[in-house]
Design a protein around this motif. Sequence first.
Motif, PDB file in Angstrom:
ATOM      1  N   ASP A 198       7.610  12.108  16.825  1.00 17.89           N
ATOM      2  CA  ASP A 198       7.462  11.641  15.578  1.00 17.89           C
ATOM      3  C   ASP A 198       8.355  10.797  15.093  1.00 17.89           C
ATOM      4  OD1 ASP A 198       9.207  13.829  16.139  1.00 17.89           O
ATOM      5  OD2 ASP A 198       9.271  14.279  14.113  1.00 17.89           O
ATOM      6  N   LEU A 199       9.659  11.000  15.422  1.00 20.57           N
ATOM      7  CA  LEU A 199      10.539   9.792  15.046  1.00 20.57           C
ATOM      8  C   LEU A 199      10.542   8.553  15.620  1.00 20.57           C
ATOM      9  CD1 LEU A 199      13.847  12.263  14.790  1.00 20.57           C
ATOM     10  CD2 LEU A 199      12.494  11.352  12.947  1.00 20.57           C
ATOM     11  N   GLN A 200      10.104   8.621  17.131  1.00 16.99           N
ATOM     12  CA  GLN A 200       9.975   7.377  17.871  1.00 16.99           C
ATOM     13  C   GLN A 200       8.789   6.631  17.528  1.00 16.99           C
ATOM     14  OE1 GLN A 200      10.054   8.624  22.018  1.00 16.99           O
ATOM     15  NE2 GLN A 200      12.116   7.510  22.123  1.00 16.99           N
ATOM     16  N   TYR A 218       7.068   1.768  14.895  1.00 13.82           N
ATOM     17  CA  TYR A 218       6.178   0.934  13.914  1.00 13.82           C
ATOM     18  C   TYR A 218       7.069   0.203  12.939  1.00 13.82           C
ATOM     19  CZ  TYR A 218       2.880  -0.011  10.145  1.00 13.82           C
ATOM     20  OH  TYR A 218       2.221  -0.440   9.101  1.00 13.82           O
ATOM     21  N   ASN A 219       8.200   0.583  12.438  1.00 17.23           N
ATOM     22  CA  ASN A 219       9.037  -0.037  11.544  1.00 17.23           C
ATOM     23  C   ASN A 219       9.752  -1.179  12.167  1.00 17.23           C
ATOM     24  OD1 ASN A 219       8.473   1.790   9.227  1.00 17.23           O
ATOM     25  ND2 ASN A 219      10.053   3.209   9.958  1.00 17.23           N
ATOM     26  N   ASN A 220       9.944  -1.181  13.380  1.00 18.44           N
ATOM     27  CA  ASN A 220      10.822  -2.167  14.176  1.00 18.44           C
ATOM     28  C   ASN A 220       9.583  -3.332  14.754  1.00 18.44           C
ATOM     29  OD1 ASN A 220      13.524  -1.540  13.648  1.00 18.44           O
ATOM     30  ND2 ASN A 220      13.244   0.515  14.857  1.00 18.44           N
ATOM     31  N   GLY A 221       8.406  -3.131  14.753  1.00 20.07           N
ATOM     32  CA  GLY A 221       7.777  -3.912  15.289  1.00 20.07           C
ATOM     33  C   GLY A 221       7.247  -3.674  16.643  1.00 20.07           C
ATOM     34  N   VAL A 222       7.718  -2.795  17.235  1.00 19.67           N
ATOM     35  CA  VAL A 222       7.570  -2.718  18.497  1.00 19.67           C
ATOM     36  C   VAL A 222       6.142  -2.131  18.799  1.00 19.67           C
ATOM     37  CG1 VAL A 222       7.985  -1.001  20.710  1.00 19.67           C
ATOM     38  CG2 VAL A 222       9.824  -1.885  18.857  1.00 19.67           C
ATOM     39  N   THR A 257       0.860  -1.144  -0.034  1.00 20.42           N
ATOM     40  CA  THR A 257      -0.014  -0.086  -0.100  1.00 20.42           C
ATOM     41  C   THR A 257       0.976   1.111   0.198  1.00 20.42           C
ATOM     42  OG1 THR A 257      -0.050   0.154   2.310  1.00 20.42           O
ATOM     43  CG2 THR A 257      -1.841  -1.063   1.173  1.00 20.42           C
ATOM     44  N   TRP A 258       0.392   2.566  -0.601  1.00 22.02           N
ATOM     45  CA  TRP A 258       0.997   3.739  -0.449  1.00 22.02           C
ATOM     46  C   TRP A 258       1.608   4.139   1.029  1.00 22.02           C
ATOM     47  CZ3 TRP A 258       2.039   8.693   1.335  1.00 22.02           C
ATOM     48  CH2 TRP A 258       2.713   9.209   0.024  1.00 22.02           C
ATOM     49  N   TRP A 259       0.918   4.063   1.835  1.00 16.57           N
ATOM     50  CA  TRP A 259       1.435   4.598   3.116  1.00 16.57           C
ATOM     51  C   TRP A 259       2.104   3.518   3.821  1.00 16.57           C
ATOM     52  CZ3 TRP A 259       1.004   9.322   4.441  1.00 16.57           C
ATOM     53  CH2 TRP A 259      -0.032  10.065   4.060  1.00 16.57           C
ATOM     54  N   GLY A 260       1.941   2.181   3.691  1.00 19.56           N
ATOM     55  CA  GLY A 260       2.883   1.161   4.124  1.00 19.56           C
ATOM     56  C   GLY A 260       4.315   0.920   3.240  1.00 19.56           C
ATOM     57  N   GLY A 261       4.218   1.511   2.020  1.00 21.07           N
ATOM     58  CA  GLY A 261       5.520   1.771   1.374  1.00 21.07           C
ATOM     59  C   GLY A 261       6.151   2.988   1.874  1.00 21.07           C
ATOM     60  N   LEU A 262       5.554   3.830   2.034  1.00 21.10           N
ATOM     61  CA  LEU A 262       6.169   5.019   2.818  1.00 21.10           C
ATOM     62  C   LEU A 262       6.877   4.983   3.840  1.00 21.10           C
ATOM     63  CD1 LEU A 262       6.868   8.055   2.443  1.00 21.10           C
ATOM     64  CD2 LEU A 262       4.709   8.536   3.518  1.00 21.10           C
ATOM     65  N   MET A 263       6.055   4.183   4.870  1.00 20.80           N
ATOM     66  CA  MET A 263       6.880   3.766   6.214  1.00 20.80           C
ATOM     67  C   MET A 263       8.025   2.930   5.787  1.00 20.80           C
ATOM     68  SD  MET A 263       4.847   5.335   8.254  1.00 20.80           S
ATOM     69  CE  MET A 263       4.654   6.560   6.964  1.00 20.80           C
ATOM     70  N   ASN A 264       7.974   1.927   5.132  1.00 18.85           N
ATOM     71  CA  ASN A 264       8.970   0.992   4.896  1.00 18.85           C
ATOM     72  C   ASN A 264      10.421   1.691   4.114  1.00 18.85           C
ATOM     73  OD1 ASN A 264      10.137  -1.821   4.458  1.00 18.85           O
ATOM     74  ND2 ASN A 264      10.249  -1.228   2.394  1.00 18.85           N
ATOM     75  N   ALA A 265      10.118   2.708   3.324  1.00 18.08           N
ATOM     76  CA  ALA A 265      11.251   3.655   2.693  1.00 18.08           C
ATOM     77  C   ALA A 265      11.611   4.498   3.910  1.00 18.08           C
ATOM     78  CB  ALA A 265      10.641   4.218   1.416  1.00 18.08           C
ATOM     79  N   LEU A 266      11.066   4.945   4.500  1.00 14.79           N
ATOM     80  CA  LEU A 266      11.676   5.944   5.504  1.00 14.79           C
ATOM     81  C   LEU A 266      12.387   5.259   6.687  1.00 14.79           C
ATOM     82  CD1 LEU A 266       8.383   8.549   5.949  1.00 14.79           C
ATOM     83  CD2 LEU A 266      10.498   8.786   4.783  1.00 14.79           C
ATOM     84  N   ALA A 267      11.973   4.108   6.723  1.00 11.19           N
ATOM     85  CA  ALA A 267      12.542   3.275   7.927  1.00 11.19           C
ATOM     86  C   ALA A 267      14.307   3.556   8.260  1.00 11.19           C
ATOM     87  CB  ALA A 267      12.268   1.874   7.987  1.00 11.19           C
TER      88      ALA A 267
END
Length: 286
Positions: A143-145, A150-154, A115-125
């Motif tokens: 914001d960064l935390q 989210y990206n690290n599955g916490v 998905t677009w938002w999921g792809g954006l989160m993955n790209a920014l990780a």
Amino acid sequence: MPNFNSAIDTAARFGDIPFVEFTQELITGVFDSLVEAHILQVEEYAEFVQTLTQDLSSYINNTNDGVSFDEISDFVLKYELPTLSETELEAVLNSLEAPSTSSPVNAAQPATTDTWWGGLMNALAPAVDSLVDKIADPSQHDDLQALSAYNNGVTSTLPNYQQIHDAIASLISSNKYSVLQNMAQQGMMRLVVTEGEIETKITFSTWQERESTLETKNKTRARQASRTKLRKGALGAFKKARRKERQRQVTVNTAKSYQRDTSGTKVDIFGRVLIRFKTDYAPLNG
């Protein structure tokens, strides 16, 4: 023959002509401008370096609000994300332009990488995790935390629009901070005068013109008249005739003359400044 009295008179009044003052002001003005330009360069560089005395976290906090939406949209669109229609892309960009505290998707529609938002989160990780590691106290940047967790599955909670917007702004500010550090390491860029020339001169010029015309006219008029008269004697006989003559001559002489004299003096003061310069970097000591 030209009359140089006016030029001599002007030269005699040389002290009244502000040539020396003109030359002094020109030279002083040029050097003052060069010194002022150098001082301005040093002051601007000092102000520039002053911005780098603050740590990365403080710099981000002080500059995040200055990040424009155009910078954010350009930053996001550089990533290869799932394709959206023009209408859908406009909608997601509007969400970043006026971010809210709501989440891009709900629990029934998880933000997967396709998905677009999921792809954006993955790209920014990677960039987000690297920035979190650089900051001394990540707790000052929710914001960064939120994106890192989210990206690290916490957490499975997708960050809201405001957190995503602020995180992207933080990444942009961090990039600017790195650029400024590299510029500071190069040293102060300055303008260095390599050659200069100042020229002043004063020029006298004088002129005299004489124009004259002379026109003469001579006109003579002559007039002559004669008259004969017969005299009668006794018994009708004619006697000797009597003749009278009269002559008159008139001469008119006219003369017309014109004379025009013009003279003058002109004083020209000329100034020229030629400056050649180059740019270089003054390296930092130590």
